[in-house]
Design an enzyme around this catalytic site. Sequence first.
Site, PDB file in Angstrom:
ATOM      1  N   ARG A   1      -4.836  12.763   1.123  1.00  0.00           N
ATOM      2  CA  ARG A   1      -6.004  11.904   1.304  1.00  0.00           C
ATOM      3  C   ARG A   1      -6.697  11.668  -0.048  1.00  0.00           C
TER       4      ARG A   1
ATOM      5  N   HIS B   1      -7.681   9.410   9.688  1.00  0.00           N
ATOM      6  CA  HIS B   1      -6.600  10.385   9.578  1.00  0.00           C
ATOM      7  C   HIS B   1      -6.503  10.854   8.139  1.00  0.00           C
TER       8      HIS B   1
ATOM      9  N   GLN C   1      -8.603  -2.286  -0.110  1.00  0.00           N
ATOM     10  CA  GLN C   1      -9.682  -1.516  -0.730  1.00  0.00           C
ATOM     11  C   GLN C   1     -10.258  -0.792   0.479  1.00  0.00           C
ATOM     12  N   SER C   2      -9.926   0.491   0.636  1.00  0.00           N
ATOM     13  CA  SER C   2     -10.121   1.144   1.935  1.00  0.00           C
ATOM     14  C   SER C   2     -11.350   2.048   1.996  1.00  0.00           C
TER      15      SER C   2
ATOM     16  N   TYR D   1     -14.532  -8.477  -3.556  1.00  0.00           N
ATOM     17  CA  TYR D   1     -13.178  -7.985  -3.839  1.00  0.00           C
ATOM     18  C   TYR D   1     -12.561  -7.377  -2.567  1.00  0.00           C
TER      19      TYR D   1
ATOM     20  N   GLU E   1     -13.274   1.638  12.233  1.00  0.00           N
ATOM     21  CA  GLU E   1     -14.506   1.123  11.630  1.00  0.00           C
ATOM     22  C   GLU E   1     -14.907  -0.218  12.258  1.00  0.00           C
TER      23      GLU E   1
ATOM     24  N   GLY F   1       0.831  -1.213   0.000  1.00  0.00           N
ATOM     25  CA  GLY F   1       0.000   0.000   0.000  1.00  0.00           C
ATOM     26  C   GLY F   1       0.855   1.247   0.000  1.00  0.00           C
TER      27      GLY F   1
ATOM     28  N   ASP G   1       0.542  -7.817  -5.846  1.00  0.00           N
ATOM     29  CA  ASP G   1      -0.868  -7.575  -5.565  1.00  0.00           C
ATOM     30  C   ASP G   1      -1.289  -8.443  -4.381  1.00  0.00           C
TER      31      ASP G   1
ATOM     32  N   LYS H   1     -11.671  -6.025   7.780  1.00  0.00           N
ATOM     33  CA  LYS H   1     -10.600  -5.560   8.673  1.00  0.00           C
ATOM     34  C   LYS H   1     -10.631  -6.314  10.008  1.00  0.00           C
TER      35      LYS H   1
ATOM     36  N   LEU I   1      -0.367  -1.823   4.701  1.00  0.00           N
ATOM     37  CA  LEU I   1      -1.310  -0.697   4.560  1.00  0.00           C
ATOM     38  C   LEU I   1      -2.190  -0.889   3.335  1.00  0.00           C
TER      39      LEU I   1
HETATM   40  P1  NAP Z   1      -5.422   4.395   0.656  1.00  0.00           P
HETATM   41  O1  NAP Z   1      -4.935   5.777   0.376  1.00  0.00           O
HETATM   42  O2  NAP Z   1      -6.713   3.943   0.078  1.00  0.00           O
HETATM   43  O3  NAP Z   1      -4.252   3.388   0.203  1.00  0.00           O
HETATM   44  C1  NAP Z   1      -4.479   2.014   0.056  1.00  0.00           C
HETATM   45  C2  NAP Z   1      -3.280   1.388  -0.612  1.00  0.00           C
HETATM   46  O4  NAP Z   1      -3.540   0.006  -0.842  1.00  0.00           O
HETATM   47  C3  NAP Z   1      -2.932   2.005  -1.986  1.00  0.00           C
HETATM   48  O5  NAP Z   1      -1.542   2.017  -2.141  1.00  0.00           O
HETATM   49  C4  NAP Z   1      -3.554   0.991  -2.941  1.00  0.00           C
HETATM   50  O6  NAP Z   1      -2.967   0.991  -4.240  1.00  0.00           O
HETATM   51  C5  NAP Z   1      -3.221  -0.289  -2.191  1.00  0.00           C
HETATM   52  N1  NAP Z   1      -3.993  -1.428  -2.681  1.00  0.00           N
HETATM   53  C6  NAP Z   1      -5.305  -1.510  -2.940  1.00  0.00           C
HETATM   54  N2  NAP Z   1      -5.623  -2.721  -3.409  1.00  0.00           N
HETATM   55  C7  NAP Z   1      -4.465  -3.426  -3.484  1.00  0.00           C
HETATM   56  C8  NAP Z   1      -4.126  -4.726  -3.913  1.00  0.00           C
HETATM   57  N3  NAP Z   1      -5.049  -5.567  -4.407  1.00  0.00           N
HETATM   58  N4  NAP Z   1      -2.835  -5.134  -3.840  1.00  0.00           N
HETATM   59  C9  NAP Z   1      -1.879  -4.286  -3.357  1.00  0.00           C
HETATM   60  N5  NAP Z   1      -2.147  -3.032  -2.936  1.00  0.00           N
HETATM   61  C10 NAP Z   1      -3.421  -2.605  -2.999  1.00  0.00           C
HETATM   62  O7  NAP Z   1      -5.504   4.149   2.227  1.00  0.00           O
HETATM   63  P2  NAP Z   1      -4.798   4.969   3.426  1.00  0.00           P
HETATM   64  O8  NAP Z   1      -5.720   6.048   3.859  1.00  0.00           O
HETATM   65  O9  NAP Z   1      -3.402   5.250   3.072  1.00  0.00           O
HETATM   66  O10 NAP Z   1      -4.837   3.870   4.580  1.00  0.00           O
HETATM   67  C11 NAP Z   1      -3.795   2.909   4.709  1.00  0.00           C
HETATM   68  C12 NAP Z   1      -4.338   1.669   5.386  1.00  0.00           C
HETATM   69  O11 NAP Z   1      -4.869   2.007   6.667  1.00  0.00           O
HETATM   70  C13 NAP Z   1      -5.479   0.982   4.650  1.00  0.00           C
HETATM   71  O12 NAP Z   1      -5.369  -0.401   4.879  1.00  0.00           O
HETATM   72  C14 NAP Z   1      -6.733   1.509   5.335  1.00  0.00           C
HETATM   73  O13 NAP Z   1      -7.778   0.572   5.203  1.00  0.00           O
HETATM   74  C15 NAP Z   1      -6.238   1.640   6.765  1.00  0.00           C
HETATM   75  N6  NAP Z   1      -6.859   2.689   7.567  1.00  0.00           N
HETATM   76  C16 NAP Z   1      -6.959   3.958   7.079  1.00  0.00           C
HETATM   77  C17 NAP Z   1      -7.464   4.955   7.906  1.00  0.00           C
HETATM   78  C18 NAP Z   1      -7.567   6.383   7.428  1.00  0.00           C
HETATM   79  O14 NAP Z   1      -8.328   7.151   8.054  1.00  0.00           O
HETATM   80  N7  NAP Z   1      -6.811   6.792   6.419  1.00  0.00           N
HETATM   81  C19 NAP Z   1      -7.857   4.649   9.224  1.00  0.00           C
HETATM   82  C20 NAP Z   1      -7.711   3.335   9.669  1.00  0.00           C
HETATM   83  C21 NAP Z   1      -7.193   2.363   8.847  1.00  0.00           C
HETATM   84  P3  NAP Z   1      -3.463   2.055  -5.367  1.00  0.00           P
HETATM   85  O15 NAP Z   1      -2.726   3.346  -5.068  1.00  0.00           O
HETATM   86  O16 NAP Z   1      -3.006   1.424  -6.629  1.00  0.00           O
HETATM   87  O17 NAP Z   1      -4.934   2.201  -5.248  1.00  0.00           O
HETATM   88  O1  F7E Z   2     -16.644   9.118   5.575  1.00  0.00           O
HETATM   89  C1  F7E Z   2     -19.924  10.701   5.779  1.00  0.00           C
HETATM   90  C2  F7E Z   2     -19.866   9.186   5.690  1.00  0.00           C
HETATM   91  O2  F7E Z   2     -15.567   8.112   3.573  1.00  0.00           O
HETATM   92  C3  F7E Z   2     -16.730   9.767   6.819  1.00  0.00           C
HETATM   93  C4  F7E Z   2     -11.485   5.263   5.608  1.00  0.00           C
HETATM   94  O3  F7E Z   2     -10.165   5.751   5.578  1.00  0.00           O
HETATM   95  O4  F7E Z   2     -11.807   6.086   7.828  1.00  0.00           O
HETATM   96  C5  F7E Z   2     -12.327   6.137   6.522  1.00  0.00           C
HETATM   97  O5  F7E Z   2     -13.668   5.668   6.489  1.00  0.00           O
HETATM   98  C6  F7E Z   2     -18.174  10.066   7.158  1.00  0.00           C
HETATM   99  C7  F7E Z   2     -19.111   8.874   6.975  1.00  0.00           C
HETATM  100  O6  F7E Z   2     -14.500   7.912   5.862  1.00  0.00           O
HETATM  101  C8  F7E Z   2     -20.087  11.980   2.387  1.00  0.00           C
HETATM  102  O7  F7E Z   2     -21.163   8.621   5.633  1.00  0.00           O
HETATM  103  C9  F7E Z   2     -21.103  12.330   4.261  1.00  0.00           C
HETATM  104  O8  F7E Z   2     -20.011   8.840   8.050  1.00  0.00           O
HETATM  105  O9  F7E Z   2     -14.463  10.060   4.745  1.00  0.00           O
HETATM  106  P1  F7E Z   2     -15.260   8.829   4.832  1.00  0.00           P
HETATM  107  P2  F7E Z   2     -14.922   6.622   6.710  1.00  0.00           P
HETATM  108  O10 F7E Z   2     -16.096   5.951   6.154  1.00  0.00           O
HETATM  109  O11 F7E Z   2     -15.005   7.055   8.133  1.00  0.00           O
HETATM  110  C10 F7E Z   2     -11.798   4.775   8.429  1.00  0.00           C
HETATM  111  C11 F7E Z   2     -11.182   4.902   9.803  1.00  0.00           C
HETATM  112  C12 F7E Z   2     -11.149   3.770   7.560  1.00  0.00           C
HETATM  113  O12 F7E Z   2     -10.558   2.808   8.050  1.00  0.00           O
HETATM  114  C13 F7E Z   2     -11.458   3.811   6.109  1.00  0.00           C
HETATM  115  O13 F7E Z   2     -10.469   3.119   5.371  1.00  0.00           O
HETATM  116  O14 F7E Z   2     -18.632  11.052   6.259  1.00  0.00           O
HETATM  117  N1  F7E Z   2     -20.172  11.376   4.497  1.00  0.00           N
HETATM  118  N2  F7E Z   2     -21.081  12.711   2.982  1.00  0.00           N
HETATM  119  C14 F7E Z   2     -19.516  11.134   3.343  1.00  0.00           C
HETATM  120  N3  F7E Z   2     -18.497  10.306   3.056  1.00  0.00           N
HETATM  121  C15 F7E Z   2     -18.010  10.316   1.787  1.00  0.00           C
HETATM  122  N4  F7E Z   2     -16.954   9.517   1.467  1.00  0.00           N
HETATM  123  N5  F7E Z   2     -18.560  11.106   0.814  1.00  0.00           N
HETATM  124  C16 F7E Z   2     -19.605  11.964   1.043  1.00  0.00           C
HETATM  125  O15 F7E Z   2     -20.079  12.668   0.184  1.00  0.00           O
END
Ligand code: NAP
Ligand code: F7E
Length: 345
Positions: free
Chosen positions: A190, A185, A88-89, A100, A134, A9, A63, A159, A85
């Site tokens: 982002r 975060h 499909q996030s 998937y 989540e 990731g 992959d 997860k 990291l």
């Molecule tokens: P992100 O921007 O969506 O990055 C996800 C990464 O995973 C990207 O590099 C993506 O590649 C790669 N990936 C997706 N499918 C893959 C596959 N089949 N094989 C190999 N790599 C693959 O997510 P992030 O915000 O940096 O978050 C990093 C990790 O922390 C994720 O696992 C997410 O679920 C978790 N997380 C995020 C948050 C948050 O708030 N950001 C909070 C808690 C946990 P591409 O660039 O090609 O798409």
């Molecule tokens: O939504 C609401 C939506 O998609 C936050 C991922 O990084 O953090 C992320 O998941 C809130 C939700 O993040 C829109 O319904 C309103 O209540 O930014 P989000 P998420 O779902 O919290 C967690 C910790 C992860 O682990 C995940 O990988 O915002 N919301 N209107 C919307 N959300 C989106 N995307 N788009 C809207 O238009």
Amino acid sequence: MKKKALIFGVTGQDGAYLSKLLLKKKYKVHGVKRRSSSLNTQRIDDFYLDPHQKTNFYLHYGDLSDSLSVLKIIEKVKPDEIYNLGAQSHVGVSFDVPEYTSNVTALGTLRILDSIRNLKMEKKVRYYQAGTSEMFGASKPPQSEKTNFYPRSPYAAAKLYSHWITINYREAYNIFACNGILFNHESPLRGETFVTRKIVIALCKILLGSSEKLYLGNLYSKRDWGHAEDYVLAMWKILQKNKPSDYVISSDKQYSVKYFVNLVCKELGIKIVWKGIGIKEKGFWNKKNIISIDRKYFRPTEVESLLGNSKKARKELNWKPKHNIKSLVKDMVNSEIKNLKSSRI
Ligand code: NAP
Ligand code: F7E
């Protein structure tokens, strides 16, 4: 000898910040990127040099849905630390592609852990699993390591599998494997479809006159938002402890989506006026309707309220965030304005 880290990731938001941190700490950083039809290395282009030059940053095609590619990369790199990291996030999208999402986000973790075991690298490698708030889903806030899980999406369920398989491989095979349970975060890097970045991009465009309207879903869900730069430091700290364990990483503060919109408007000097309720709620600026609700952004099951309790991490890892919600918004807004102005030129 330089420590070697392998990041699955690496092309994502956290992958970019973590790579930067580890390079600063003098690691050799190896990243796994998947093949895509258009370039997906924008976030790491700053430090990804031509591989023919002298560099400490290397990329490998692989992959998480392909066991052999995962095994071969780990065998070749022989890392000291693996950060998973990859996922499909997107929670909303996971309802559209649940199978998937489970394959990559759940089984991808198993593929890495089982490769470590098959390669007999249990004693050499430390493993970090990107867990998420989540997984708490519908559980009452505040949420800590002791809170019960109640996932509300295919993403969260996947997860949760990763969380428990990480603990199982730690207990069964003595692998130094840890879960970071990270709350939301964000950053200028982002993904554009997550709500904070979507709001920032749209309002900056509206201010600069290149867009007219922003459509959102649930304005009243509450999140505990931090800055990715602070959170990747916690990931590294988790792997430097003497014993493997699981940690909640959060700001311990909670705001609604609507509050986030208001903060961005304030930062941009947009005087937003809200009118109406429910699906008819609208935001006006200079009497013009710039924000409306679109049902398509609502999720079949929503996570209404996330608020972390990160006492354990603050005590045992000596970690605390430098950013707060206002500095996060400032960073995102400033960077977006810069992007938009330079793309105009
Ligand atoms: P992100 O921007 O969506 O990055 C996800 C990464 O995973 C990207 O590099 C993506 O590649 C790669 N990936 C997706 N499918 C893959 C596959 N089949 N094989 C190999 N790599 C693959 O997510 P992030 O915000 O940096 O978050 C990093 C990790 O922390 C994720 O696992 C997410 O679920 C978790 N997380 C995020 C948050 C948050 O708030 N950001 C909070 C808690 C946990 P591409 O660039 O090609 O798409
Ligand atoms: O939504 C609401 C939506 O998609 C936050 C991922 O990084 O953090 C992320 O998941 C809130 C939700 O993040 C829109 O319904 C309103 O209540 O930014 P989000 P998420 O779902 O919290 C967690 C910790 C992860 O682990 C995940 O990988 O915002 N919301 N209107 C919307 N959300 C989106 N995307 N788009 C809207 O238009």
